[in-house]
Design a protein around this motif. Sequence first.
Motif, PDB file in Angstrom:
ATOM      1  N   ARG A 328       0.797  -1.152  -0.022  1.00 12.25           N
ATOM      2  CA  ARG A 328       0.054   0.065   0.021  1.00 12.25           C
ATOM      3  C   ARG A 328       0.963   1.290   0.136  1.00 12.25           C
ATOM      4  N   MET A 329       2.169   1.179   0.302  1.00 17.23           N
ATOM      5  CA  MET A 329       2.895   2.402   0.674  1.00 17.23           C
ATOM      6  C   MET A 329       3.803   2.547  -0.631  1.00 17.23           C
ATOM      7  N   GLN A 330       3.081   3.050  -1.944  1.00 17.71           N
ATOM      8  CA  GLN A 330       3.557   3.261  -3.179  1.00 17.71           C
ATOM      9  C   GLN A 330       3.464   4.610  -3.836  1.00 17.71           C
ATOM     10  N   LYS A 331       3.094   5.158  -3.090  1.00 18.71           N
ATOM     11  CA  LYS A 331       2.831   6.677  -3.489  1.00 18.71           C
ATOM     12  C   LYS A 331       4.287   7.456  -3.280  1.00 18.71           C
ATOM     13  N   PRO A 332       4.866   7.862  -4.474  1.00 17.27           N
ATOM     14  CA  PRO A 332       6.346   8.364  -4.488  1.00 17.27           C
ATOM     15  C   PRO A 332       6.463   9.813  -3.566  1.00 17.27           C
ATOM     16  N   VAL A 333       7.529  10.010  -3.061  1.00 18.38           N
ATOM     17  CA  VAL A 333       7.615  11.243  -2.162  1.00 18.38           C
ATOM     18  C   VAL A 333       9.041  11.860  -2.681  1.00 18.38           C
ATOM     19  N   GLU A 334       9.142  13.029  -3.152  1.00 19.63           N
ATOM     20  CA  GLU A 334      10.151  13.580  -3.656  1.00 19.63           C
ATOM     21  C   GLU A 334      11.345  13.802  -2.567  1.00 19.63           C
ATOM     22  N   MET A 335      12.598  13.404  -3.159  1.00 20.25           N
ATOM     23  CA  MET A 335      13.382  13.325  -2.189  1.00 20.25           C
ATOM     24  C   MET A 335      14.887  14.050  -2.524  1.00 20.25           C
ATOM     25  N   GLY A 355      35.136   6.890   0.536  1.00 20.95           N
ATOM     26  CA  GLY A 355      35.734   6.422   1.795  1.00 20.95           C
ATOM     27  C   GLY A 355      36.732   7.141   2.418  1.00 20.95           C
ATOM     28  N   THR A 356      37.140   8.413   1.652  1.00 16.96           N
ATOM     29  CA  THR A 356      38.084   9.199   2.299  1.00 16.96           C
ATOM     30  C   THR A 356      37.453  10.256   3.112  1.00 16.96           C
ATOM     31  N   GLY A 357      37.470  10.093   4.248  1.00 12.57           N
ATOM     32  CA  GLY A 357      37.143  10.653   5.480  1.00 12.57           C
ATOM     33  C   GLY A 357      35.370  10.813   5.567  1.00 12.57           C
ATOM     34  N   TYR A 358      34.870  11.864   6.038  1.00 17.24           N
ATOM     35  CA  TYR A 358      33.563  12.183   6.102  1.00 17.24           C
ATOM     36  C   TYR A 358      32.785  12.753   4.985  1.00 17.24           C
ATOM     37  N   ALA A 359      31.641  12.034   4.776  1.00 22.61           N
ATOM     38  CA  ALA A 359      30.824  12.916   3.789  1.00 22.61           C
ATOM     39  C   ALA A 359      29.368  12.605   4.019  1.00 22.61           C
ATOM     40  N   ASP A 360      28.498  13.528   3.691  1.00 19.72           N
ATOM     41  CA  ASP A 360      26.860  13.212   3.947  1.00 19.72           C
ATOM     42  C   ASP A 360      26.071  13.980   2.923  1.00 19.72           C
ATOM     43  N   VAL A 361      24.930  13.686   2.688  1.00 18.48           N
ATOM     44  CA  VAL A 361      23.897  14.045   1.982  1.00 18.48           C
ATOM     45  C   VAL A 361      22.802  14.478   2.982  1.00 18.48           C
ATOM     46  N   VAL A 362      22.264  15.797   2.877  1.00 19.21           N
ATOM     47  CA  VAL A 362      20.993  16.032   3.588  1.00 19.21           C
ATOM     48  C   VAL A 362      19.838  16.205   2.748  1.00 19.21           C
ATOM     49  N   MET A 363      18.704  15.483   3.069  1.00 17.53           N
ATOM     50  CA  MET A 363      17.367  15.225   2.770  1.00 17.53           C
ATOM     51  C   MET A 363      16.635  16.294   3.362  1.00 17.53           C
ATOM     52  N   PRO A 364      15.238  16.465   2.627  1.00 18.51           N
ATOM     53  CA  PRO A 364      14.190  17.373   3.315  1.00 18.51           C
ATOM     54  C   PRO A 364      13.712  16.636   4.595  1.00 18.51           C
ATOM     55  N   LYS A 365      12.926  17.516   5.187  1.00 20.02           N
ATOM     56  CA  LYS A 365      12.085  17.048   6.447  1.00 20.02           C
ATOM     57  C   LYS A 365      11.428  15.761   6.384  1.00 20.02           C
TER      58      LYS A 365
END
Length: 491
Positions: A328-335, A355-365
Amino acid sequence: MMKKQIMAALLAASSLCLTNSPVLAYPSIFPDSGYSWVGDTMPFFDGEEFRIFYLEDLRDGDTGFHPWSLLTTKDFTDYQHDSKVIPYDTSNEFAKDSALGTGSVVKGKDGLYHAFYTGFNWRSMPKETIMHAISRDLVSWQKVPEDSFHGSKPYIYDDTFRDPNVFYNEDYGEYWMLITTRSKKARGVIALYTSKDLKHWEDQGIFFENDMGSDANMECPTLLKYGDYWYLTFSDQWPSRVVHYRMAKDSKGPFVKPERDYFDASGFYAGKMVEDKDNLYLVGWTPTKAGGKDKNPTDWAGNLVAHQLKQREDGTLYPVPVEKMTERMQKPVEMAPITERGTVNDAGESYHFDGTGYADVVMPKMEGIRKITGHFKVAKQQGQFGLMFNVGPNQTGSLNLVFDPAKQQVAFYNTDTSRVHAAKPELAVPVSLQPDESYDFTLLIDGTVAVLYINDQMALSTRMYDLPEHQWGIFSAGSEVTLTGLQTSTL
């Protein structure tokens, strides 16, 4: 005459229970009532729907506590709630069921439904009593106090005699009742009682002894046959507080302990099995925390959580998201990513950390009910990567689900992402994370409850109060990893 008296009593009980039981209907994947919390569950499949009885933790200061209440669902997504279908008794201080404990429901050959439950009174000795109630509709119940009984020798140690699990055993042509109790050796055991009529029970001795190297009680047992195997589940009351299982070819055993004998960490407790026409499920609860704060200790009771259990060729079991729910959880949410930091190659739904150090990606609320899915592949057994929540201005999260290839585990850290490498996890489960192999994961979120499923291996149920309405993200700390097919959807 007796049958007429029972029916008259049931009609009277129906009028009483319907008056005192507000009915709520709502969508949720990890439900509570909205004003109380879900304790030990007692799932029953009536042929069409799952009737999930549970100990309702009202936290209202009443002299009694934990009535049996009811959540009804077809798909573990839409629920109807009936409160206090079997109430506790505060009519006098010596009532055997001043509080209610765990039990089970079975449909008898008389066409009635029978609930067997624990009556508890802290003022009396013994404190725990096995009790009986009957119903025509699974909502209105009439107690049958004359059928109550206490433990017989040797089950008198430490006053533990509870959690009756009743079913009809076709192999032996009788009703079985498994009971959590203790032996004269001062260790946890599961006792077996049998009956022909659901009224008179005979003690058949110790059915299963604690084989975990502790003296812990084995709470909330269930026993059923699925495929060619019989499965016994129970929750160790200490020290791990996880749901274990054993397997056998005969209901009387001998029961074998699988190499990995549990499904989740201590964020999921008191799970009991239930089977519909085709599938096997394990239904338990994830605890709240004192004061609704992430850093505080866990409470007793919380939100209902259900795992679907799959069977391997060798009979061993593993948890997956409930298929009826995720379908039932098929409605896509923009990310779309908000910010990126460090060395990360972003290609839409794919992200490569070198793998070289620290890295990240921040997504919406993060808002509402969510399903996050994806695949990952690690190049080496080093570093850590995962999902971070409650991301703040410094682009790190205070709550983290961390994949650790070196330790071969997935863990929940209730600390800042930047300090995970030196911290102790709050919860952890073992998983196989081998280089250059592809793995899937699914994360289900409803409010402050998040449950992670890892590649048909384990589940990890968590409570995160600071997750909703805050940004989330993905990160790598010294781990060369590629995440692909990262998607978010909802109901």
